[in-house]
Scaffold this active site. Sequence first.
Site, PDB file in Angstrom:
ATOM      1  N   ILE A 100       0.837  -1.195   0.000  1.00 28.39           N
ATOM      2  CA  ILE A 100       0.000   0.000   0.000  1.00 28.39           C
ATOM      3  C   ILE A 100       0.870   1.242   0.000  1.00 28.39           C
ATOM      4  CG2 ILE A 100      -1.769   1.297   1.215  1.00 28.39           C
ATOM      5  CD1 ILE A 100      -2.662  -1.377   2.459  1.00 28.39           C
ATOM      6  N   GLU A 102       4.779   2.904   1.696  1.00 31.27           N
ATOM      7  CA  GLU A 102       5.888   2.846   2.624  1.00 31.27           C
ATOM      8  C   GLU A 102       5.816   4.051   3.527  1.00 31.27           C
ATOM      9  OE1 GLU A 102      10.249   1.573   3.392  1.00 31.27           O
ATOM     10  OE2 GLU A 102       9.515   1.350   1.354  1.00 31.27           O
ATOM     11  N   TYR A 105       7.875   4.688   8.963  1.00 28.59           N
ATOM     12  CA  TYR A 105       8.251   3.775  10.034  1.00 28.59           C
ATOM     13  C   TYR A 105       8.214   2.325   9.580  1.00 28.59           C
ATOM     14  CZ  TYR A 105       8.458   2.131  14.839  1.00 28.59           C
ATOM     15  OH  TYR A 105       8.827   1.548  16.007  1.00 28.59           O
ATOM     16  N   GLY A 106       7.315   2.009   8.721  1.00 27.23           N
ATOM     17  CA  GLY A 106       7.207   0.632   8.274  1.00 27.23           C
ATOM     18  C   GLY A 106       6.525   0.569   6.930  1.00 27.23           C
ATOM     19  N   VAL A 108       3.415  -0.983   4.594  1.00 29.90           N
ATOM     20  CA  VAL A 108       2.058  -1.494   4.785  1.00 29.90           C
ATOM     21  C   VAL A 108       1.636  -2.283   3.543  1.00 29.90           C
ATOM     22  CG1 VAL A 108      -0.335  -0.916   5.333  1.00 29.90           C
ATOM     23  CG2 VAL A 108       1.521   0.481   6.256  1.00 29.90           C
ATOM     24  N   LYS A 123       1.059  -4.154   8.638  1.00 27.63           N
ATOM     25  CA  LYS A 123       2.086  -3.123   8.768  1.00 27.63           C
ATOM     26  C   LYS A 123       3.338  -3.760   9.360  1.00 27.63           C
ATOM     27  CE  LYS A 123       2.977   1.388  10.914  1.00 27.63           C
ATOM     28  NZ  LYS A 123       2.346   2.571  11.493  1.00 27.63           N
ATOM     29  N   ASP A 218      -0.346  12.231  16.579  1.00 25.88           N
ATOM     30  CA  ASP A 218      -0.050  12.414  15.155  1.00 25.88           C
ATOM     31  C   ASP A 218      -1.335  12.397  14.338  1.00 25.88           C
ATOM     32  OD1 ASP A 218       1.499  12.912  12.956  1.00 25.88           O
ATOM     33  OD2 ASP A 218       2.164  10.840  12.686  1.00 25.88           O
TER      34      ASP A 218
END
Lengths: 431, 282
Positions: A100, A102, A105-106, A108, A123, A218
């Site tokens: 999906i 980037e 942090y990770g 998906v 994720k 956030d």
Amino acid sequence: MSDSFESSTPSRKRSRWDHEVDEGDDQLLPTRQVSKRRSKPKTSKLSEYSNTPSPSTKSPVKPSIAAVRPRHSIYAPPRTLYPSLQPARSVYSYERLNQIEEGSYGVVFRARDKQTGDIVALKKLKLDEEKHGFPITALREINALMACRHENVVNIREVVVGDTLTQVFVVMDFIEHDLKTLITLMPAPFLQSEIKTLMLQLLSAVSHCHYHWILHRDLKTSNLLMNNRGTIKVADFGLARRYGDPIGVDGLTQLVVTLWYRAPEILLGATTYSTAIDIWSVGCIFAELLLKEPLFQAKSEMELISMIFKLLGPPTSSSWPDYTTLPLAKSITLPPQQSHGSGLRQRFSYLTNAGLNLLSKMLTYDPEQRITAEEAMQHPYFKESPLPKHPDLFGSFPSAAAGEKRRKPFDSPSAPQRLADYNLITDFDLP
Amino acid sequence: MSRALYPLASLEQVEKSPSREDGLPPDLEEDLRAYGCKLIHHAGILLKQKQVAVATAQILFHRFWFVTSLKQFGIGDIGMGALYLASKLEECPLRMRDLINVYDLLLRRASHSNSTGDFKYTPMSYFGNTFYDLKDALVVAEMQILKRLGFDVHVVLPYGTLINYMRLLDLTGREDAVSRAWGYLNDALQTPVYVLYPVPTIVSAAILLATRHLQIPLPSTPPNCWWELFDAEWEDVWAVCGYIMRLYRERSKEDQARVAGMLTKKDVRRWLEEHGHKEGKH
Ligand SMILES: Nc1ncnc2c1ncn2[C@@H]1O[C@H](COP(=O)(O)OP(=O)(O)OP(=O)(O)O)[C@@H](O)[C@H]1O
Ligand SMILES: [Mg+2]
């Protein structure tokens, strides 16, 4: 007394071990405020706990003891509602579909549960090169998601692991859209009735998190997902923290909240802050829904501060009594007061007075005076015409995440670096 | 407003402990778990760690043994991993090096207790193998705890509930009762009860023991039983009392020595080889 104390397995004759739930009896314990923190007993929905201990087939079926027993109060759920200890499954329980996005942090992915066929989002947490074992930020993210289960918070299904100890994936319900992409691609802005629905959902999620002592830290449109049924799901708890916790290593001075959505007290170097920072972000999101573009598209913290001052007028001793005590306040020269109030009315010329009032209560300088999520939900704006639209009446949109075509939305700055340990002041351009 | 509940062992998990399946007698498993918790407790004191982190670690430690056999991991390593993890959860993380040093000391002192002569601790070298071995073990243990518990490390501690209940029973004035009950709750951390019963049941057991000891009368005849106010079942409360009281029974020298010599999985495996057919389930 020792003889009669046989160490035994929990008694199983009773209803707690069986699938029997006493419902509808809310015999509350009188003092619920006491020890509001961890030990607060919780209400629960039966449907959420599918993996409850199964009644042993061997165990004798008990007569209806429930009639004899006082029924459970909502603060002490029956034993069956507690989930059992469940080892993490393997990521190979899922079939990978498409990537999906980037994140910072990770990565998906969209994936399919091989057993149920459900489409989910995976994720992948970034764990390599961790010198301190499992990262505390990842723990907070997982815990916050588990702690904040709510209709408008993205549902965490489980955490699964790959072949090595560095592969850990959070499995969530797959949600078709994110609000940022939607806003960008929509030919026309959301209707007032739709905005009200979205805002009520968002506020309900935020108030739920705050009630459970979680700050999201956030909130922004790209972290708000939306399904085809017009339901918002707050996602990305990567910066979430419990408040009321000790300040800890990275403290609360750590850089949080993506720039455009960052509350003025953080900008000015406050070392303690609270739920009000999330509400400022919600105010920015409200404005973004109305404007169809982000409210404060600043390139630097200094530019953001001056944009805020320009829109709302500079803070005064009554609008923000603590202003002068903030670390960075002294270094800022306040612009002169505008003669005719704030620029909010001009910028949102089509908004009703009630709507404008709600927005200004969210974008209030003083965190103490800023409206809370719960209060905001009761605001007259939501009760005046046009009323919130039923989510079922929202149109459906092509989903970019599902691999359908989409344009790249304009780029917004990304969330602050998670492990960044530097202070706000370091790269602050003083005038 | 719902929040996911903390996990408890299922009936099946209670009936089939993995260690017992591997042939370890229940009382030995019980002793080993209690000893592992004592190590966590001592490490917490030496590290001046907060009690909430220590208690959380002990509960995670007990959960772990409902899904893992003592043949696979040692109580030293898992205790260390649990304390490391719990300290992060409670936002008071420990330095790896400090934790490893303390555990090295505790483990060596424990195994020394089985030999004669004075214990003299020589700190290990940071560059020696011991340090790196322990560090690896720590990282693996933390990850294994997370993995085997499905990353659900939500723990609810009983102290707030105790204060709440004491207030409802109008006992806040009895400081002796409060602190005695508090002590039972802490001792109970050495037993598996926090993975077997919901907090209200455990707190009721602590109150029962404390008020009986101090001979404080509470309404205890049906239909007016004080524990029912907290949705606790008498049998369960009684069973928790049993677990706690068992901690205080006299232990033979042999029993104590047996435990101190089984802190690693190697020790456990060796013991099983030597005793497997006599005491195991077969
Ligand atoms: N449950 C989900 N269903 C569908 N898409 C999702 C889901 N969770 C995340 N995504 C997509 O992946 C993107 C990144 O996810 P998330 O925000 O959680 O990660 P991140 O690494 O913290 O990203 P960033 O730091 O860029 O915000 C989201 O903006 C969204 O587009
Ligand atoms: Mg994100």
